[in-house]
Design a protein around this motif. Sequence first.
Motif, PDB file in Angstrom:
ATOM      1  N   SER A   8       1.019  -1.391   0.183  1.00 45.37           N
ATOM      2  CA  SER A   8      -0.005   0.051  -0.085  1.00 45.37           C
ATOM      3  C   SER A   8       0.709   1.140  -0.012  1.00 45.37           C
ATOM      4  N   PHE A   9       2.284   1.135   0.346  1.00 45.46           N
ATOM      5  CA  PHE A   9       3.113   2.033   0.244  1.00 45.46           C
ATOM      6  C   PHE A   9       3.979   2.256  -0.851  1.00 45.46           C
ATOM      7  N   VAL A  10       4.376   3.421  -1.227  1.00 50.14           N
ATOM      8  CA  VAL A  10       5.493   3.780  -2.145  1.00 50.14           C
ATOM      9  C   VAL A  10       6.087   4.748  -1.985  1.00 50.14           C
ATOM     10  N   ARG A  11       7.576   4.516  -2.257  1.00 49.51           N
ATOM     11  CA  ARG A  11       8.535   5.550  -2.092  1.00 49.51           C
ATOM     12  C   ARG A  11       8.496   6.627  -3.031  1.00 49.51           C
ATOM     13  N   ILE A  12       8.552   7.805  -2.652  1.00 50.21           N
ATOM     14  CA  ILE A  12       8.519   9.075  -3.662  1.00 50.21           C
ATOM     15  C   ILE A  12       9.801   9.924  -3.616  1.00 50.21           C
ATOM     16  N   SER A  13      10.614   9.539  -2.470  1.00 45.06           N
ATOM     17  CA  SER A  13      11.823  10.354  -2.158  1.00 45.06           C
ATOM     18  C   SER A  13      12.556   9.627  -1.246  1.00 45.06           C
ATOM     19  N   LYS A  14      13.729  10.093  -1.188  1.00 44.25           N
ATOM     20  CA  LYS A  14      14.695   9.560  -0.147  1.00 44.25           C
ATOM     21  C   LYS A  14      14.105   9.487   1.315  1.00 44.25           C
ATOM     22  N   SER A  15      13.361  10.601   1.467  1.00 42.86           N
ATOM     23  CA  SER A  15      12.799  10.907   2.697  1.00 42.86           C
ATOM     24  C   SER A  15      11.315  10.698   2.982  1.00 42.86           C
ATOM     25  N   ALA A  16      10.584  10.318   1.744  1.00 46.44           N
ATOM     26  CA  ALA A  16       9.046   9.988   1.867  1.00 46.44           C
ATOM     27  C   ALA A  16       8.662   8.963   1.529  1.00 46.44           C
ATOM     28  N   ILE A  46       7.261  14.262  -6.071  1.00 40.46           N
ATOM     29  CA  ILE A  46       8.123  13.043  -6.402  1.00 40.46           C
ATOM     30  C   ILE A  46       9.469  13.375  -7.148  1.00 40.46           C
ATOM     31  N   THR A  47      10.113  12.869  -6.479  1.00 38.32           N
ATOM     32  CA  THR A  47      11.716  13.326  -7.174  1.00 38.32           C
ATOM     33  C   THR A  47      11.941  12.375  -8.438  1.00 38.32           C
ATOM     34  N   ARG A  48      12.748  12.685  -9.200  1.00 42.01           N
ATOM     35  CA  ARG A  48      13.001  12.045 -10.420  1.00 42.01           C
ATOM     36  C   ARG A  48      13.538  10.757 -10.315  1.00 42.01           C
ATOM     37  N   SER A  49      14.222  10.423  -9.341  1.00 40.41           N
ATOM     38  CA  SER A  49      14.911   9.077  -9.053  1.00 40.41           C
ATOM     39  C   SER A  49      13.632   7.924  -8.918  1.00 40.41           C
ATOM     40  N   TYR A  50      12.640   8.295  -8.179  1.00 37.50           N
ATOM     41  CA  TYR A  50      11.560   7.703  -7.891  1.00 37.50           C
ATOM     42  C   TYR A  50      10.420   7.765  -8.740  1.00 37.50           C
ATOM     43  N   ARG A  51      10.278   8.765  -9.713  1.00 38.14           N
ATOM     44  CA  ARG A  51       8.940   8.901 -10.564  1.00 38.14           C
ATOM     45  C   ARG A  51       8.721   7.822 -11.445  1.00 38.14           C
ATOM     46  N   GLN A  52       9.761   7.081 -12.155  1.00 39.49           N
ATOM     47  CA  GLN A  52       9.283   6.154 -12.847  1.00 39.49           C
ATOM     48  C   GLN A  52       8.672   4.500 -11.895  1.00 39.49           C
ATOM     49  N   GLN A  53       9.186   4.497 -10.938  1.00 42.38           N
ATOM     50  CA  GLN A  53       8.658   3.654  -9.949  1.00 42.38           C
ATOM     51  C   GLN A  53       7.347   3.815  -9.449  1.00 42.38           C
ATOM     52  N   PHE A  54       7.023   5.193  -9.144  1.00 45.19           N
ATOM     53  CA  PHE A  54       5.790   5.509  -8.667  1.00 45.19           C
ATOM     54  C   PHE A  54       4.460   5.341  -9.817  1.00 45.19           C
ATOM     55  N   LYS A  55       5.033   5.580 -11.093  1.00 47.20           N
ATOM     56  CA  LYS A  55       4.217   5.525 -12.368  1.00 47.20           C
ATOM     57  C   LYS A  55       3.878   3.941 -12.384  1.00 47.20           C
ATOM     58  N   GLU A  56       4.913   3.072 -12.274  1.00 47.39           N
ATOM     59  CA  GLU A  56       4.738   1.836 -12.497  1.00 47.39           C
ATOM     60  C   GLU A  56       3.799   1.405 -11.371  1.00 47.39           C
ATOM     61  N   ARG A  57       3.926   1.775 -10.076  1.00 45.50           N
ATOM     62  CA  ARG A  57       3.052   1.105  -9.120  1.00 45.50           C
ATOM     63  C   ARG A  57       1.587   1.681  -9.226  1.00 45.50           C
ATOM     64  N   LEU A  58       1.492   2.561  -9.672  1.00 49.24           N
ATOM     65  CA  LEU A  58       0.171   3.367 -10.015  1.00 49.24           C
ATOM     66  C   LEU A  58      -0.377   2.769 -11.240  1.00 49.24           C
ATOM     67  N   GLY A  59       0.419   2.255 -12.287  1.00 49.07           N
ATOM     68  CA  GLY A  59      -0.310   1.417 -13.533  1.00 49.07           C
ATOM     69  C   GLY A  59      -0.292   2.779 -14.610  1.00 49.07           C
ATOM     70  N   VAL A  60       0.534   3.782 -14.338  1.00 45.22           N
ATOM     71  CA  VAL A  60       0.372   4.844 -15.309  1.00 45.22           C
ATOM     72  C   VAL A  60       1.527   4.681 -16.501  1.00 45.22           C
TER      73      VAL A  60
END
Length: 60
Positions: A8-16, A46-60
């Motif tokens: 249920s959780f996804v990382r969006i930056s080193k600190s979040a 959402i930092t650049r380094s985590y953007r792709q991972q975020f999109k994949e988790r949401l199916g975007v």
Amino acid sequence: LEKLLGSSFVRISKSALVNIRRISHVEASFNGTMELVMKNGVEEVITRSYRQQFKERLGV
């Protein structure tokens, strides 16, 4: 920590880490950055380094 919190959780930056179920909406700006707004009004970038991972988790 990410493994303990589960899928249920996804990382969006080193600190979040955010709960996907508590995201109100995501805003993309013209300069390529992405910002999400939580249902309680908190805004996070959402930092650049985590953007792709975020999109994949949401199916975007």
